[in-house]
Design a protein around this motif. Sequence first.
Motif, PDB file in Angstrom:
ATOM      1  N   TYR A 112       0.926   6.019  -5.842  1.00  0.00           N
ATOM      2  CA  TYR A 112       2.287   6.035  -6.365  1.00  0.00           C
ATOM      3  C   TYR A 112       2.396   5.133  -7.587  1.00  0.00           C
ATOM      4  N   GLU A 152       5.237   2.778 -10.101  1.00  0.00           N
ATOM      5  CA  GLU A 152       6.519   2.074 -10.035  1.00  0.00           C
ATOM      6  C   GLU A 152       7.653   2.918 -10.618  1.00  0.00           C
ATOM      7  N   HIS A 191       8.072   6.003  -9.752  1.00  0.00           N
ATOM      8  CA  HIS A 191       8.377   6.952  -8.683  1.00  0.00           C
ATOM      9  C   HIS A 191       7.688   8.303  -8.806  1.00  0.00           C
ATOM     10  N   TRP A 204       4.089  10.421  -7.707  1.00  0.00           N
ATOM     11  CA  TRP A 204       2.951  10.384  -6.786  1.00  0.00           C
ATOM     12  C   TRP A 204       1.776  11.119  -7.418  1.00  0.00           C
ATOM     13  N   THR A 235       8.573  11.340  -6.272  1.00  0.00           N
ATOM     14  CA  THR A 235       8.784  11.027  -4.863  1.00  0.00           C
ATOM     15  C   THR A 235      10.178  11.460  -4.408  1.00  0.00           C
ATOM     16  N   SER A 292       0.723   3.602  -0.330  1.00  0.00           N
ATOM     17  CA  SER A 292       2.006   3.943   0.312  1.00  0.00           C
ATOM     18  C   SER A 292       2.758   2.714   0.812  1.00  0.00           C
ATOM     19  N   TYR A 311       4.339   1.001  -2.200  1.00  0.00           N
ATOM     20  CA  TYR A 311       5.464   1.772  -2.715  1.00  0.00           C
ATOM     21  C   TYR A 311       6.666   1.672  -1.772  1.00  0.00           C
ATOM     22  N   THR A 346      10.452   0.290  -2.785  1.00  0.00           N
ATOM     23  CA  THR A 346      11.683   1.077  -2.641  1.00  0.00           C
ATOM     24  C   THR A 346      12.526   0.681  -1.434  1.00  0.00           C
TER      25      THR A 346
END
Length: 123
Positions: free
Chosen positions: A9, A11, A13, A15, A28, A114, A117, A121
């Motif tokens: 991922y 920053e 957003h 993938w 994402t 994951s 990330y 978030t």
Amino acid sequence: MSLPTDLKYTEEHEWLAERDDVVRVGVTPYAANALGDIVYVDLPEVGKQITFGEACGELESTKSVSDLYAPATGEVTAVNEAVIDDPAQVNADPFGEGWLLEMRVTEYGKLLDSAQYAELTGE
């Protein structure tokens, strides 16, 4: 929606999923939800060289227009024509049919796993 652990991922957003000698890229669910209903997708042309961190396309929603940032440096090898025809797929299936492009990577930028990330978030 839980995050697939086999993806990387950014920053911003996006993938990334390794597929043979290319990487498949999408946004994402976090980004798709923040944007709202996506109504237009503008993607780079096949063969275009894109550079990590630079805008390479746009996602337009009922709320706003957001740049799509290159998650790595390399050459675009495919774009998902289906999301150009039906942008709602980005919201409906961001990790599946809502993928955006594929690219042959020459250099990666900063990527998150994951767990990193999810921490970014708050998911």
